[in-house]
Scaffold this motif. Sequence first.
Motif, PDB file in Angstrom:
ATOM      1  N   ASP A  10     -43.901  25.728  22.967  1.00 27.33           N
ATOM      2  CA  ASP A  10     -42.944  26.249  22.334  1.00 27.33           C
ATOM      3  C   ASP A  10     -41.937  27.247  22.578  1.00 27.33           C
ATOM      4  O   ASP A  10     -41.056  27.940  21.986  1.00 27.33           O
ATOM      5  CB  ASP A  10     -43.243  26.307  20.530  1.00 27.33           C
ATOM      6  N   GLY A  11     -42.333  27.909  23.737  1.00 25.70           N
ATOM      7  CA  GLY A  11     -41.629  29.226  24.151  1.00 25.70           C
ATOM      8  C   GLY A  11     -42.721  30.234  24.358  1.00 25.70           C
ATOM      9  O   GLY A  11     -43.378  30.016  25.645  1.00 25.70           O
ATOM     10  N   LEU A  12     -42.985  31.301  23.759  1.00 29.26           N
ATOM     11  CA  LEU A  12     -44.135  32.359  23.787  1.00 29.26           C
ATOM     12  C   LEU A  12     -45.313  31.655  23.598  1.00 29.26           C
ATOM     13  O   LEU A  12     -45.354  30.530  23.072  1.00 29.26           O
ATOM     14  CB  LEU A  12     -43.749  33.537  23.383  1.00 29.26           C
ATOM     15  N   SER A  13     -46.358  32.081  24.285  1.00 27.32           N
ATOM     16  CA  SER A  13     -47.864  31.668  23.894  1.00 27.32           C
ATOM     17  C   SER A  13     -48.277  31.417  22.513  1.00 27.32           C
ATOM     18  O   SER A  13     -48.053  32.505  21.860  1.00 27.32           O
ATOM     19  CB  SER A  13     -48.711  32.430  24.954  1.00 27.32           C
ATOM     20  N   ASP A  14     -48.690  30.462  22.118  1.00 31.24           N
ATOM     21  CA  ASP A  14     -49.542  30.342  20.742  1.00 31.24           C
ATOM     22  C   ASP A  14     -50.890  29.892  21.089  1.00 31.24           C
ATOM     23  O   ASP A  14     -51.096  29.823  22.136  1.00 31.24           O
ATOM     24  CB  ASP A  14     -48.793  29.338  19.821  1.00 31.24           C
ATOM     25  N   PRO A  29     -56.710  15.385  18.025  1.00 27.05           N
ATOM     26  CA  PRO A  29     -55.543  16.035  18.358  1.00 27.05           C
ATOM     27  C   PRO A  29     -55.671  17.591  18.176  1.00 27.05           C
ATOM     28  O   PRO A  29     -56.577  18.069  17.407  1.00 27.05           O
ATOM     29  CB  PRO A  29     -54.939  15.499  17.160  1.00 27.05           C
ATOM     30  N   ASP A  30     -55.009  18.325  18.908  1.00 24.81           N
ATOM     31  CA  ASP A  30     -54.778  19.567  19.187  1.00 24.81           C
ATOM     32  C   ASP A  30     -54.075  20.221  17.977  1.00 24.81           C
ATOM     33  O   ASP A  30     -53.161  19.411  17.276  1.00 24.81           O
ATOM     34  CB  ASP A  30     -54.300  20.267  20.321  1.00 24.81           C
ATOM     35  N   PHE A  31     -54.229  21.638  17.433  1.00 23.49           N
ATOM     36  CA  PHE A  31     -53.471  22.321  16.382  1.00 23.49           C
ATOM     37  C   PHE A  31     -53.466  23.738  16.616  1.00 23.49           C
ATOM     38  O   PHE A  31     -54.212  24.287  17.185  1.00 23.49           O
ATOM     39  CB  PHE A  31     -54.141  21.969  15.182  1.00 23.49           C
ATOM     40  N   ARG A  32     -52.308  24.114  16.141  1.00 26.17           N
ATOM     41  CA  ARG A  32     -52.000  25.369  16.049  1.00 26.17           C
ATOM     42  C   ARG A  32     -52.782  26.294  15.172  1.00 26.17           C
ATOM     43  O   ARG A  32     -53.040  26.056  13.969  1.00 26.17           O
ATOM     44  CB  ARG A  32     -50.451  25.683  15.886  1.00 26.17           C
ATOM     45  N   LEU A  33     -53.466  27.505  15.861  1.00 25.33           N
ATOM     46  CA  LEU A  33     -54.370  28.471  14.847  1.00 25.33           C
ATOM     47  C   LEU A  33     -53.451  29.829  14.598  1.00 25.33           C
ATOM     48  O   LEU A  33     -53.891  30.361  13.739  1.00 25.33           O
ATOM     49  CB  LEU A  33     -55.423  28.799  15.761  1.00 25.33           C
ATOM     50  N   GLY A  38     -43.351  31.936  13.400  1.00 26.91           N
ATOM     51  CA  GLY A  38     -42.845  30.774  14.078  1.00 26.91           C
ATOM     52  C   GLY A  38     -43.468  30.201  15.356  1.00 26.91           C
ATOM     53  O   GLY A  38     -44.039  31.448  16.063  1.00 26.91           O
ATOM     54  N   PRO A  39     -43.462  29.081  15.456  1.00 29.12           N
ATOM     55  CA  PRO A  39     -44.179  28.558  17.006  1.00 29.12           C
ATOM     56  C   PRO A  39     -43.269  28.958  18.153  1.00 29.12           C
ATOM     57  O   PRO A  39     -42.395  28.970  18.251  1.00 29.12           O
ATOM     58  CB  PRO A  39     -43.920  26.903  16.719  1.00 29.12           C
TER      59      PRO A  39
END
Length: 193
Positions: A10-14, A29-33, A38-39
Amino acid sequence: MFVAWEDSRDGLSDIYGAWSDDGGLFFGPDFRLDLGDGPGTADSFSPQVDLDATGTAYVAWHDARNGPGRDIYINWTSNGGVSWAGEAVRVDSDNPGFNDSILPDVAVACGVGHIAWQDDRNGGYDIYYQRTIGGAFQDEERAINGGGRGEANSVDAVLDSWGPCETASDATLALAWRDHRADGQGQGYNDIY
């Protein structure tokens, strides 16, 4: 098995994670932690993961969402990954985004998360420690390498401590780090504490 990684989709690292119930053959499925910004809006780096037999897992990383100085954040689950905290929690308590709190390590035992990181709030890196149960901090964070190591010595070399590494089981926590305190001449020699 649980894995976490840096992801710049999504741009910079999450920070993202995924579970495997078959020893890593297939992952769900992967998911954001690193929730709470914002992502892809701020870099999140160096995720570290540990989990225990109770189904408790913690992920810790350093994060630039508050400014140029990085802060330590965590996310956790206490039910084997069925649900995670809705927002990541900041661990270090100095001015947000001002100093560098980086390179965390995490160990989990009996549902308790132990987080250690290197922190330059005193002018050079010290090793700080905090413990948490379900994201609630149990004590005030503290420098465990004696604190104040950031002060310059007589040859203007910074007395740094860095690279924390820890492990925990039942009631025992072991933590080690590289330490520059005995290098009075600034020769680059380190000890392990």
